[in-house]
Write an enzyme that holds these catalytic residues in place. Structure first.
Site, PDB file in Angstrom:
ATOM      1  N   ASP A 183       0.909  -1.149   0.000  1.00  0.00           N
ATOM      2  CA  ASP A 183       0.000   0.000   0.000  1.00  0.00           C
ATOM      3  C   ASP A 183       0.942   1.191   0.000  1.00  0.00           C
ATOM      4  O   ASP A 183       1.570   1.490   1.018  1.00  0.00           O
ATOM      5  CB  ASP A 183      -0.868  -0.004   1.262  1.00  0.00           C
ATOM      6  CG  ASP A 183      -1.804   1.197   1.296  1.00  0.00           C
ATOM      7  OD1 ASP A 183      -1.422   2.273   0.805  1.00  0.00           O
ATOM      8  OD2 ASP A 183      -2.927   1.062   1.801  1.00  0.00           O
ATOM      9  N   HIS A 184       1.056   1.864  -1.136  1.00  0.00           N
ATOM     10  CA  HIS A 184       2.161   2.826  -1.248  1.00  0.00           C
ATOM     11  C   HIS A 184       2.039   3.998  -0.277  1.00  0.00           C
ATOM     12  O   HIS A 184       3.020   4.671   0.020  1.00  0.00           O
ATOM     13  CB  HIS A 184       2.362   3.295  -2.698  1.00  0.00           C
ATOM     14  CG  HIS A 184       1.376   4.327  -3.164  1.00  0.00           C
ATOM     15  ND1 HIS A 184       0.128   4.015  -3.595  1.00  0.00           N
ATOM     16  CD2 HIS A 184       1.483   5.667  -3.267  1.00  0.00           C
ATOM     17  CE1 HIS A 184      -0.509   5.119  -3.951  1.00  0.00           C
ATOM     18  NE2 HIS A 184       0.296   6.142  -3.766  1.00  0.00           N
ATOM     19  N   HIS A 196      -5.711   2.882   1.444  1.00  0.00           N
ATOM     20  CA  HIS A 196      -4.955   4.061   1.888  1.00  0.00           C
ATOM     21  C   HIS A 196      -5.581   4.756   3.111  1.00  0.00           C
ATOM     22  O   HIS A 196      -4.899   5.032   4.096  1.00  0.00           O
ATOM     23  CB  HIS A 196      -4.838   5.089   0.764  1.00  0.00           C
ATOM     24  CG  HIS A 196      -4.259   4.541  -0.507  1.00  0.00           C
ATOM     25  ND1 HIS A 196      -3.293   3.564  -0.519  1.00  0.00           N
ATOM     26  CD2 HIS A 196      -4.498   4.826  -1.810  1.00  0.00           C
ATOM     27  CE1 HIS A 196      -2.965   3.282  -1.769  1.00  0.00           C
ATOM     28  NE2 HIS A 196      -3.687   4.028  -2.575  1.00  0.00           N
TER      29      HIS A 196
HETATM   30  C1  BG6 Z   1      -3.697   4.717  -6.110  1.00  0.00           C
HETATM   31  C2  BG6 Z   1      -5.095   4.769  -6.667  1.00  0.00           C
HETATM   32  O1  BG6 Z   1      -3.559   3.636  -5.243  1.00  0.00           O
HETATM   33  O2  BG6 Z   1      -3.438   5.918  -5.411  1.00  0.00           O
HETATM   34  C3  BG6 Z   1      -5.271   5.977  -7.562  1.00  0.00           C
HETATM   35  O3  BG6 Z   1      -5.344   3.574  -7.409  1.00  0.00           O
HETATM   36  C4  BG6 Z   1      -4.880   7.251  -6.839  1.00  0.00           C
HETATM   37  O4  BG6 Z   1      -6.611   6.081  -8.038  1.00  0.00           O
HETATM   38  C5  BG6 Z   1      -3.489   7.083  -6.228  1.00  0.00           C
HETATM   39  O5  BG6 Z   1      -4.872   8.313  -7.780  1.00  0.00           O
HETATM   40  C6  BG6 Z   1      -3.143   8.273  -5.361  1.00  0.00           C
HETATM   41  O6  BG6 Z   1      -1.806   8.139  -4.965  1.00  0.00           O
HETATM   42  P1  BG6 Z   1      -0.919   9.425  -4.639  1.00  0.00           P
HETATM   43  O7  BG6 Z   1       0.363   8.865  -4.140  1.00  0.00           O
HETATM   44  O8  BG6 Z   1      -0.805  10.181  -5.921  1.00  0.00           O
HETATM   45  O9  BG6 Z   1      -1.685  10.187  -3.614  1.00  0.00           O
END
Ligand code: BG6
Length: 512
Positions: free
Chosen positions: A185-186, A248
């Site tokens: 989960d980044h 997230h």
């Molecule tokens: C991803 C989603 O996990 O996270 C996307 O699939 C979203 O829809 C993105 O835009 C948002 O990531 P960040 O790091 O740009 O906030």
């Protein structure tokens, strides 16, 4: 830092090596780790794709994309050229066993040049429907047979509901042990998200206040200006609840609400997070409308530029009911948080990009002061995750002048003031996976609990179509019902730009 020393020789195999995530995030992450000396001396990246390509062709493609997406400058430098020499391309047909056999031969050849059996890291950057086929083939050929050396990273979504996630996990467990599976989960790799732990458990002064006794409510916002861009095919039928809330936002909730872990060991931290997920109050089907609001954007303006509605986006059905916005109220049934609302919201095509946690403290029980122009604001702690990366503490001070009236002020810790080069989330997470540290990855029970927490909402939404989509304009802060969700309790969403306290220039009439 010690976990990054002596990283074993590793062969990284990227399924989906020609895909969007690989070009935007994965190759830049590997390149930065390499330039920072965080890769093993012996490593090789095998990028897999369906098309036939030579290594040289693929390396030029990677280089071109590094120019666009990597945070490091000077890409024509010899070190980046050396990095490219660690990448090879391999054409693979996901369905054919022979393809995996030839991949196996390639991996064995690399082991031979290394003079030892290297660790293997399989990165599945592909649509979830391919996971089963890939895992079964890895199993048949015995590509990941060494549980101590071999790992697999799996991108979200892990399943599409609780039942499918359980089935997926059972299937994966035929090939991989739990400790080999790194569910990514980044958001957990973002500096400011990790800083929540440091802030909460590295300081003693906030802890006594961190509970239902002093906190009025918590708001977690992940708002994006972008729409679904080129990802309509993926997003359609997925929607914001599965794309953002299940992972997230619930993870940020865990970091905000968890108890102190006994140690920083992976399982100690993950146990405390799992407790939070377990304590999320499960709602009944007839309560879904009371606790959750869904929305879909209509045409509008983002920063003055016209944009069309979701239903007009590429790859989207003209009568689509996929939600691009969710707001919800969550209660945690535990001692610390009983009765305190946690408001979560996420949406695409919102007025501004903002990911933040806002902790609002209870108002003073009685005030003898007369107020300044801005009135009395409750104390707030604002943790900005992105694009601003800071922590602000807002409090009341005396307004300069003869009378004893108040005005709000704030103390700010700004991440950028300390460092302009924080690693990207994917760098942190890949470095951890290479080092065998699963702390920032999702253990199976966390994923299962997160699905469980939203299962009823999914089921109700599947059977009751929204009647008012599209119900918010691109460039707004979402549907009106989301404001009503908070207004019922006398609360309101706090927009970041509005929560900034500007230094007031006082004129003579102010100083009474
Ligand atoms: C991803 C989603 O996990 O996270 C996307 O699939 C979203 O829809 C993105 O835009 C948002 O990531 P960040 O790091 O740009 O906030």
């Amino acid at each position: 830092m010690s976990k990054f020393k002596n990283i074993n020789p590793t062969i990284i195999v990227i399924f989906g090596g020609t895909g969007d995530l690989a070009k935007r995030k994965l190759f830049p992450a590997f390149q930065n780790l390499y330039l920072d000396g965080r890769m093993s001396k012996k490593f090789q990246i095998i990028a897999l794709g369906r098309a036939e390509k030579s290594d040289d062709e693929f390396r030029s493609y990677v280089l071109e994309n590094l120019e666009t997406f990597s945070r490091k400058k000077g890409l024509s430098d010899p070190e980046t050229q050396k990095f490219l020499s660690h990448i090879t391309y391999h054409s693979l047909d996901i369905d054919k066993e022979e393809s995996y056999q030839s991949l196996n031969d390639k991996i064995n050849d690399i082991d031979e040049t290394f003079g030892e059996r290297a660790n293997r890291l399989f990165y599945l950057s592909i649509t979830p429907s391919f996971i089963t086929t890939i895992s079964n083939n890895i199993n048949k050929i015995g590509l990941a047979a060494n549980a101590k050396q071999d790992r697999i990273i799996i991108e979200k979504p892990f399943g599409y509901d609780k039942t499918s996630a359980i089935a997926l996990n059972e299937m994966l467990s035929q090939t991989f042990k739990e400790e080999q599976i790194y569910r990514i989960d980044h958001y957990l790799g973002k500096e400011t998200v990790q800083n929540i732990l440091a802030f909460r458990f590295g300081n003693s002064m906030f802890e006594p206040l961190w509970s239902r006794n002093f906190i009025d409510f918590v708001q977690i916002t992940v708002a994006e200006e972008v729409g679904v861009e080129e990802r309509g095919g993926f997003y359609e039928g997925v929607g914001a609840l599965k794309d953002m809330i299940q992972n997230h936002l619930l993870q940020i909730l865990c970091m905000t609400a968890m108890e102190a872990p006994a140690s920083l060991e992976a399982d100690d931290i993950r146990n405390r997070k799992a407790d939070v997920l377990k304590s999320i109050r499960r709602i009944k089907p007839d309560e879904v409308d009371h606790y959750v609001v869904r929305g879909q954007y209509d045409a509008g303006f983002i920063k003055g530029n016209p944009v069309h509605g979701y239903r007009q986006d590429k790859g989207i059905a003209p009568d689509s009911n996929t939600e691009t916005y969710v707001a919800m109220k969550i209660y945690l049934d535990n001692w610390r948080w009983q009765g305190i609302p946690f408001y979560l919201r996420t949406g695409k095509r919102m007025e501004e990009k903002q990911s933040s946690i806002i902790i609002q403290f209870k108002p003073v029980p009685h005030s003898a002061f007369s107020y300044g122009k801005q009135g009395m604001t409750p104390n707030r702690l604002i943790i900005n995750i992105q694009p601003a990366m800071d922590i602000k503490l807002q409090f009341m001070t005396k307004k300069p002048g003869l009378s004893l009236s108040l005005r709000p002020a704030e103390m700010v810790f700004d991440y950028f003031a300390c460092s302009t080069m924080s690693p990207e989330a994917y760098e942190t997470l890949i470095a951890d996976a290479l080092a065998g540290d699963p702390t920032l990855f999702m253990r199976w029970d966390q994923v299962e609990q997160a699905w469980d927490a939203i299962d009823t909402i999914q089921q109700v939404w599947k059977t009751t179509a929204p009647t008012n989509f599209p119900n918010y304009k691109a460039g707004s802060w979402g549907p009106e019902e989301a404001d009503e969700l908070l207004a019922r309790q006398g609360h309101a969403w706090i927009q970041n730009s509005q929560s900034n306290i500007k230094e007031e220039i006082l004129d003579d009439t102010d100083i009474q």
